[in-house]
Scaffold this active site. Structure first.
Site, PDB file in Angstrom:
ATOM      1  N   SER A 259      48.629  45.495  48.968  1.00 50.41           N
ATOM      2  CA  SER A 259      47.506  45.553  48.046  1.00 50.41           C
ATOM      3  C   SER A 259      47.395  46.912  47.352  1.00 50.41           C
ATOM      4  O   SER A 259      48.322  47.330  46.674  1.00 50.41           O
ATOM      5  CB  SER A 259      46.229  45.191  48.813  1.00 50.41           C
ATOM      6  N   ASP A 451      48.948  34.169  46.096  1.00 47.02           N
ATOM      7  CA  ASP A 451      47.931  35.194  45.836  1.00 47.02           C
ATOM      8  C   ASP A 451      47.602  35.239  44.349  1.00 47.02           C
ATOM      9  O   ASP A 451      48.495  35.127  43.511  1.00 47.02           O
ATOM     10  CB  ASP A 451      48.471  36.552  46.296  1.00 47.02           C
ATOM     11  N   HIS A 513      47.746  36.575  49.730  1.00 45.12           N
ATOM     12  CA  HIS A 513      47.751  38.036  49.618  1.00 45.12           C
ATOM     13  C   HIS A 513      48.290  38.699  50.875  1.00 45.12           C
ATOM     14  O   HIS A 513      48.924  39.744  50.804  1.00 45.12           O
ATOM     15  CB  HIS A 513      46.317  38.484  49.354  1.00 45.12           C
TER      16      HIS A 513
END
Length: 536
Positions: A259, A451, A513
């Site tokens: 991320s 994601d 994700h």
């Protein structure tokens, strides 16, 4: 844990400014006004005259809608520092900095480079059943205290590599990665510890670090609000840790994260590689579902949300067209940020783009970290299991065993997220550091293909657009099937991969994700093969 959208998207919606102030008042974050809020007005007036019309207009909107919001700062966490006598080891950076050796040229030099005299490392053995250590890296000059938790490899710790894991946010604790994704155990709904057979410490020792300060169990009287400022802390942590445990310093070391770690890792890797004389044997970097090059990644949000990423469309055609119409201005703002790297233009870029490009998805109620699912619980970032993890980590016996010095744990700190946003860090071009990193070590960019928030289309796009000596060959290389080779499921397709030179991109099928959460077998498969040197 993940790309922390909750606070960001609420902040980005200028039309909902009044509601945002109510939400922030209810979120439990301790905040205090700056001594004189008129400072914001005066500073804004000085800078507005030099800004282009669109950006100047944006700051006028900010002044009106966020008058009481912008000048706020997060209060420090309540904490009680434990005396050094309660720790098993205390490593002084000043002692390391004072050691000089004779180099090959006959000249004296410091044994280990870097400014270390202001750092100490405190170490506590946690559980004799599983060799693990926890503690704090202390920056005594800046009153910063970063919490870490180390787990030795289950396999061959004398020879297995060491991996540093960093969650993103910015402002999310790496302990959520530990217990929700890739650590040796998870926490069930009854607060029982359950072993994870696919832990990344199956064949590597792993360090989980809560950074920047005031994230997770870390704390400070000050704050860190940009990625660069955190890099030197990570270098100091690793240097002092490997000095205390030289048996791990001889192993290969890899830095990894997901991320917003797409911002962190290029900076942290470049910081480590900038030192010639070091005890950190950095061999590679891994970024999962990261945000690294916003200018190239933001055009891919509309395709991912509108059915072009391999999954059904989440948004209707009208909303998709609206996103297309907003993209030109968004990219223009990002380009201006890339040129100046000033908060006065980078903040408007983040605020406008996130409101126009990300918010439409957020408003559907779907999970921004997985286009296949509804968001079950926004307070827990769409993953209710986080509630059990947070409750377990807040137990007094757990905190005592770890040597924790703060009064409570939270998985993500919205104040940190806001601080990074309003210092302009979000849209800065950290991808420009990647070519210099690629000159020295291999880099893996992997992405779960379900994601939305840091989607695989965007990650594929920026890796293929990156200007470096191997750019043309990498861009022309086709994706090939990625199959399991290490266990009974040999031959099973788990994704796609392309690699050229020191650069590798992977698409992982059926993962959101957090790849290790959704596809734990695939995650451990590609990690083990990467650490063995495959694809580089």
């Amino acid at each position: 844990m993940k790309f922390f959208t909750t606070g960001l998207l609420a902040t980005a919606a200028l039309a909902a400014a009044q509601e945002q102030q109510v939400l922030q008042a209810e979120d439990g974050m301790g905040r205090a006004p700056l001594p004189d809020s008129s400072i914001f007005d005066e500073t804004l007036q000085k800078f507005q005259s030099s800004l282009e019309d669109g950006i100047s207009h944006f700051w006028s909107e900010m002044k009106t809608n966020f008058k009481d919001y912008l000048p706020l700062i997060s209060l420090p966490k309540k904490h009680t520092r434990r005396p050094d006598s309660e720790w098993d080891h205390v490593v002084r950076g000043a002692d390391i900095e004072s050691v000089w050796v004779q180099g090959a040229d006959g000249e004296k030099r410091r044994e280990i480079d870097g400014k270390l005299h202001n750092y100490d490392l405190r170490v506590k053995a946690v559980d004799p059943g599983v060799k693990q250590y926890s503690g704090y890296l202390d920056d005594n000059d800046a009153d910063k205290h970063l919490f870490y938790w180390f787990f030795e490899s289950r396999n061959d710790p004398k020879n297995d590599p060491v991996v540093l894991w960093l969650n993103g946010g910015p402002g999310c604790s790496s302990l959520t990665g530990l217990f929700l994704e890739l650590g040796p155990a998870t926490i069930d709904k009854n607060l029982k510890v359950v072993s994870n057979p696919y832990s990344w410490n199956s064949n590597a020792s792993v360090i989980f670090l809560d950074q920047p300060v005031n994230v997770g169990f870390s704390y400070s009287g000050s704050s860190v609000s940009d990625t660069v400022a955190a890099g030197k802390d990570v270098y100091a942590l690793l240097t002092l840790f490997f000095k205390q445990f030289p048996e791990y310093a001889t192993q290969d070391f890899h830095i990894s994260g997901e991320s917003y770690a797409g911002h962190y890792i290029p900076v942290f890797a470049a910081e480590i590689l900038s030192h010639k004389n070091t005890n950190i044997n950095l061999k590679s970097a891994l970024i999962g579902n990261g945000l690294t090059d916003p200018l190239t990644q933001y055009p891919q949000y509309r395709p991912m949300a509108c059915g072009e990423g391999g999954y059904p469309a989440v948004l209707d055609q009208g909303t998709c067209r609206s996103m297309d119409n907003s993209l030109e201005r968004c990219l223009s703002l990002i380009e201006t940020c890339y040129s100046s790297e000033s908060a006065w233009v980078c903040v408007p870029a983040a605020m406008y783009c996130n409101s126009a490009i990300l918010a439409p998805y957020q408003q559907t109620g779907m999970n921004p970290y997985d286009v296949r699912t509804k968001c079950e619980d926004m307070a827990s970032l769409c993953y209710p299991q986080l509630n059990a993890i947070t409750e377990w980590l807040n137990q007094k016996p757990v905190m005592q065993a770890l040597g924790v010095e703060v009064e409570s744990y939270e998985s993500c700190n919205s104040g940190i997220n806001r601080d990074f946003l309003f210092h302009g860090d979000w849209m800065k071009p950290y991808h420009r550091l990647v070519p210099s990193v690629l000159e020295k070590i291999p880099v893996l960019i992997y992405a779960g293909d379900a994601d939305f928030i840091c989607n695989w289309l965007g990650n594929k796009a920026w890796t293929e657009a990156l200007e470096w000596p191997g750019h043309k060959k990498f861009a022309e290389t086709k994706l090939e099937d990625l199959k399991i080779v290490d266990n009974k499921n040999k031959g099973k397709k788990i994704g796609q991969v392309k690699s050229s030179g020191n650069f590798t991109f992977m698409r992982i099928f059926g993962a959101g994700h957090m790849v290790p959460l959704n596809q734990p077998e695939a995650s451990l498969e590609f990690l083990n093969r990467w650490l063995r040197g495959e694809w580089h």
